[in-house]
Scaffold this motif. Structure first.
Motif, PDB file in Angstrom:
ATOM      1  N   HIS A  39       1.312  -1.129  -0.147  1.00 57.63           N
ATOM      2  CA  HIS A  39       0.275  -0.253   0.010  1.00 57.63           C
ATOM      3  C   HIS A  39       0.959   0.656   0.250  1.00 57.63           C
ATOM      4  CE1 HIS A  39      -3.821   2.404   0.813  1.00 57.63           C
ATOM      5  NE2 HIS A  39      -2.728   3.269   1.411  1.00 57.63           N
ATOM      6  N   ASP A  40       2.074   1.000   0.359  1.00 58.51           N
ATOM      7  CA  ASP A  40       3.067   2.607   0.806  1.00 58.51           C
ATOM      8  C   ASP A  40       3.220   2.916  -0.591  1.00 58.51           C
ATOM      9  OD1 ASP A  40       2.528   2.720   3.188  1.00 58.51           O
ATOM     10  OD2 ASP A  40       3.176   1.582   4.040  1.00 58.51           O
ATOM     11  N   GLY A  41       3.453   1.589  -1.582  1.00 57.94           N
ATOM     12  CA  GLY A  41       4.050   2.148  -2.939  1.00 57.94           C
ATOM     13  C   GLY A  41       5.321   1.098  -3.085  1.00 57.94           C
ATOM     14  N   TYR A  42       5.119   0.742  -4.536  1.00 59.10           N
ATOM     15  CA  TYR A  42       6.147  -0.112  -5.211  1.00 59.10           C
ATOM     16  C   TYR A  42       6.550   0.713  -6.293  1.00 59.10           C
ATOM     17  CZ  TYR A  42       8.889  -4.403  -6.838  1.00 59.10           C
ATOM     18  OH  TYR A  42       9.305  -4.877  -7.206  1.00 59.10           O
ATOM     19  N   LYS A  43       8.213   0.807  -6.608  1.00 58.72           N
ATOM     20  CA  LYS A  43       8.985   1.452  -7.748  1.00 58.72           C
ATOM     21  C   LYS A  43       9.143   0.209  -8.484  1.00 58.72           C
ATOM     22  CE  LYS A  43      10.467   5.102  -4.795  1.00 58.72           C
ATOM     23  NZ  LYS A  43      10.111   4.526  -3.132  1.00 58.72           N
ATOM     24  N   VAL A  44       8.945   0.380  -9.478  1.00 61.08           N
ATOM     25  CA  VAL A  44       8.941  -0.342 -11.043  1.00 61.08           C
ATOM     26  C   VAL A  44      10.388  -0.164 -11.363  1.00 61.08           C
ATOM     27  CG1 VAL A  44       8.583  -1.575 -13.010  1.00 61.08           C
ATOM     28  CG2 VAL A  44       6.731  -1.077 -11.370  1.00 61.08           C
ATOM     29  N   GLY A  45      11.109   0.378 -11.867  1.00 59.76           N
ATOM     30  CA  GLY A  45      12.006   0.873 -12.158  1.00 59.76           C
ATOM     31  C   GLY A  45      12.451   0.676 -13.848  1.00 59.76           C
ATOM     32  N   ILE A  50       0.937  -2.051 -11.780  1.00 61.65           N
ATOM     33  CA  ILE A  50       1.040  -0.667 -11.274  1.00 61.65           C
ATOM     34  C   ILE A  50       0.852   0.018 -11.893  1.00 61.65           C
ATOM     35  CG2 ILE A  50       2.999  -0.492  -9.687  1.00 61.65           C
ATOM     36  CD1 ILE A  50       4.039  -3.217  -9.676  1.00 61.65           C
ATOM     37  N   SER A  51       0.351   1.049 -11.353  1.00 64.83           N
ATOM     38  CA  SER A  51       0.767   2.446 -12.204  1.00 64.83           C
ATOM     39  C   SER A  51       0.279   3.760 -11.303  1.00 64.83           C
ATOM     40  CB  SER A  51      -0.735   2.197 -12.806  1.00 64.83           C
ATOM     41  OG  SER A  51      -1.058   3.982 -13.867  1.00 64.83           O
ATOM     42  N   SER A  52       1.280   4.393 -11.886  1.00 61.55           N
ATOM     43  CA  SER A  52       1.684   6.210 -11.479  1.00 61.55           C
ATOM     44  C   SER A  52       0.815   6.805 -11.810  1.00 61.55           C
ATOM     45  CB  SER A  52       2.577   6.390 -11.169  1.00 61.55           C
ATOM     46  OG  SER A  52       2.189   7.510 -12.955  1.00 61.55           O
ATOM     47  N   ALA A  53       0.131   7.755 -11.090  1.00 66.38           N
ATOM     48  CA  ALA A  53      -0.598   8.964 -11.371  1.00 66.38           C
ATOM     49  C   ALA A  53      -1.053   9.264 -12.950  1.00 66.38           C
ATOM     50  CB  ALA A  53      -1.117   9.837 -10.507  1.00 66.38           C
ATOM     51  N   LYS A  54      -0.006   9.983 -12.888  1.00 63.92           N
ATOM     52  CA  LYS A  54       0.773  10.177 -14.604  1.00 63.92           C
ATOM     53  C   LYS A  54       0.480   8.625 -16.038  1.00 63.92           C
ATOM     54  CE  LYS A  54       3.500  13.452 -12.308  1.00 63.92           C
ATOM     55  NZ  LYS A  54       5.172  14.423 -12.800  1.00 63.92           N
ATOM     56  N   ASN A  90       4.509   0.868 -19.361  1.00 70.91           N
ATOM     57  CA  ASN A  90       4.918   2.023 -19.904  1.00 70.91           C
ATOM     58  C   ASN A  90       5.240   3.275 -19.782  1.00 70.91           C
ATOM     59  OD1 ASN A  90       4.356   5.168 -20.829  1.00 70.91           O
ATOM     60  ND2 ASN A  90       2.427   4.994 -21.290  1.00 70.91           N
ATOM     61  N   ASN A  91       7.443   3.445 -19.377  1.00 74.04           N
ATOM     62  CA  ASN A  91       8.407   3.869 -19.342  1.00 74.04           C
ATOM     63  C   ASN A  91       8.406   5.310 -19.358  1.00 74.04           C
ATOM     64  OD1 ASN A  91       9.522   2.165 -18.898  1.00 74.04           O
ATOM     65  ND2 ASN A  91      10.709   1.491 -20.258  1.00 74.04           N
ATOM     66  N   GLY A  92       6.868   6.601 -19.928  1.00 74.63           N
ATOM     67  CA  GLY A  92       6.890   7.514 -19.771  1.00 74.63           C
ATOM     68  C   GLY A  92       6.716   7.608 -20.818  1.00 74.63           C
ATOM     69  N   ALA A  93       6.607   6.745 -22.217  1.00 74.08           N
ATOM     70  CA  ALA A  93       7.082   7.866 -23.487  1.00 74.08           C
ATOM     71  C   ALA A  93       6.128   7.317 -24.602  1.00 74.08           C
ATOM     72  CB  ALA A  93       7.953   7.501 -23.941  1.00 74.08           C
ATOM     73  N   SER A 116      13.813   6.274 -23.439  1.00 73.22           N
ATOM     74  CA  SER A 116      12.664   5.883 -21.626  1.00 73.22           C
ATOM     75  C   SER A 116      13.017   4.812 -21.562  1.00 73.22           C
ATOM     76  CB  SER A 116      11.346   6.406 -22.396  1.00 73.22           C
ATOM     77  OG  SER A 116      10.459   6.723 -21.108  1.00 73.22           O
ATOM     78  N   THR A 117      13.664   4.312 -20.487  1.00 69.03           N
ATOM     79  CA  THR A 117      13.538   3.477 -19.773  1.00 69.03           C
ATOM     80  C   THR A 117      13.422   2.640 -18.064  1.00 69.03           C
ATOM     81  OG1 THR A 117      16.088   3.853 -18.874  1.00 69.03           O
ATOM     82  CG2 THR A 117      16.423   3.039 -20.900  1.00 69.03           C
ATOM     83  N   SER A 118      12.968   3.890 -17.744  1.00 67.28           N
ATOM     84  CA  SER A 118      12.840   3.819 -16.370  1.00 67.28           C
ATOM     85  C   SER A 118      10.880   3.943 -15.996  1.00 67.28           C
ATOM     86  CB  SER A 118      12.925   4.853 -15.456  1.00 67.28           C
ATOM     87  OG  SER A 118      12.581   3.975 -13.875  1.00 67.28           O
ATOM     88  N   ALA A 119      10.463   2.861 -15.342  1.00 68.70           N
ATOM     89  CA  ALA A 119       8.943   3.555 -15.309  1.00 68.70           C
ATOM     90  C   ALA A 119       8.794   3.563 -13.747  1.00 68.70           C
ATOM     91  CB  ALA A 119       8.249   1.857 -15.190  1.00 68.70           C
ATOM     92  N   GLU A 120       8.507   5.144 -13.494  1.00 67.45           N
ATOM     93  CA  GLU A 120       9.342   5.647 -12.299  1.00 67.45           C
ATOM     94  C   GLU A 120       7.351   5.460 -11.923  1.00 67.45           C
ATOM     95  OE1 GLU A 120      11.900   7.127 -11.596  1.00 67.45           O
ATOM     96  OE2 GLU A 120      12.388   6.285 -12.876  1.00 67.45           O
ATOM     97  N   THR A 121       7.275   4.714 -10.503  1.00 71.14           N
ATOM     98  CA  THR A 121       6.458   3.972 -10.017  1.00 71.14           C
ATOM     99  C   THR A 121       6.550   4.203  -8.580  1.00 71.14           C
ATOM    100  OG1 THR A 121       6.540   1.736 -10.174  1.00 71.14           O
ATOM    101  CG2 THR A 121       5.594   2.450 -11.773  1.00 71.14           C
ATOM    102  N   ASN A 122       5.824   4.854  -7.541  1.00 70.44           N
ATOM    103  CA  ASN A 122       5.423   4.444  -6.032  1.00 70.44           C
ATOM    104  C   ASN A 122       3.845   4.303  -5.447  1.00 70.44           C
ATOM    105  OD1 ASN A 122       6.706   4.244  -3.971  1.00 70.44           O
ATOM    106  ND2 ASN A 122       6.880   6.165  -3.442  1.00 70.44           N
ATOM    107  N   ASN A 123       3.719   3.206  -5.889  1.00 74.27           N
ATOM    108  CA  ASN A 123       1.929   2.532  -5.878  1.00 74.27           C
ATOM    109  C   ASN A 123       1.311   1.266  -5.499  1.00 74.27           C
ATOM    110  OD1 ASN A 123       3.422   4.825  -8.764  1.00 74.27           O
ATOM    111  ND2 ASN A 123       0.598   5.462  -7.809  1.00 74.27           N
ATOM    112  N   PRO A 124       0.862   1.188  -4.853  1.00 80.47           N
ATOM    113  CA  PRO A 124       0.175  -0.123  -4.501  1.00 80.47           C
ATOM    114  C   PRO A 124       0.170  -1.053  -5.338  1.00 80.47           C
ATOM    115  CG  PRO A 124      -1.250   1.378  -3.963  1.00 80.47           C
ATOM    116  CD  PRO A 124      -0.744   2.561  -5.165  1.00 80.47           C
TER     117      PRO A 124
END
Length: 201
Positions: free
Chosen positions: A36-42, A63-67, A85-88, A135-143
């Motif tokens: 619940h406190d968030g998982y970083k995919v990276g 696992i998904s960020s708000a973006k 999706n690494n952001g691109a 774009s190589t990193s999925a920036e998540t910090n989500n459940p």
């Protein structure tokens, strides 16, 4: 005597199984929320699990960020689809061949290495290269959501919302040399999930 089978309403109640085996049973009405406190995919992540289902569609994991950064594993038309999706932009790899909703156990390994996706289902391997190599990193910090996700929660890398019905076991999230074995019975939230028992054959 109260007859639970004739209850006016039920929430998060599932049957006991005459014969059972190891795994977690998802009855198709809910989901499990882990970390619940968030998982970083990276940049690099592997998801390993075993599944058994007779249904052609259902969410395995999201696992998904708000973006836009996210990963998603799902069953679509009887095949496993791994989306990132690494952001691109979203990139996908999917299994082909015989349908996997045959009621048998299947082993699934989805691996993201920077901008390369590798999906292994049983002895078959499928690979896709992300067309956005910058774009190589999925920036998540989500459940981490298993088997589905709550209404109103955005999941950028899941194309379906159908909740999984079947059994999951041996779920591991592996990042670099850190391996986490998911303990579904200790999940932050469970709905429609029997965490330590699957119906026997």
């Amino acid at each position: 005597m109260l007859d639970l089978s004739k209850a006016n309403s039920k929430l998060g109640v599932s049957s006991c199984f005459t014969k059972d085996r190891a795994g977690s049973y998802f009855n198709g009405s809910g989901y499990a929320e882990l970390m619940h406190d968030g998982y970083k995919v990276g940049s690099d992540l592997s998801v390993s699990l075993e599944f058994q289902t007779s249904h052609s569609e259902g969410v395995f994991l999201g696992i998904s960020s708000a973006k836009v950064d996210a990963i998603g594993l799902e069953m679509v038309n009887g095949q496993v689809v791994f989306n990132i999706n690494n952001g691109a932009g979203q990139v996908s790899v999917r299994s082909t061949g015989q349908t996997l909703c045959d009621g048998q156990w299947h082993h699934l390994l989805a691996r993201k290495t920077k901008h390369i996706l590798i999906l292994s289902v049983d002895e078959y391997k499928y690979t896709t290269t992300n067309p956005y190599p910058q774009s190589t990193s999925a920036e998540t910090n989500n459940p981490v959501y298993l088997g589905g996700y709550p209404v109103g929660v955005k999941q950028n890398c899941l194309t379906i919302s159908s909740r999984f019905r079947g059994c999951l076991r041996n779920l591991q999230l592996i990042r670099s040399h850190l391996s986490i074995t998911a303990n579904i019975s200790a999940a932050h939230f469970l709905l429609g999930v029997t965490p330590e028992s699957c119906p026997g054959a």
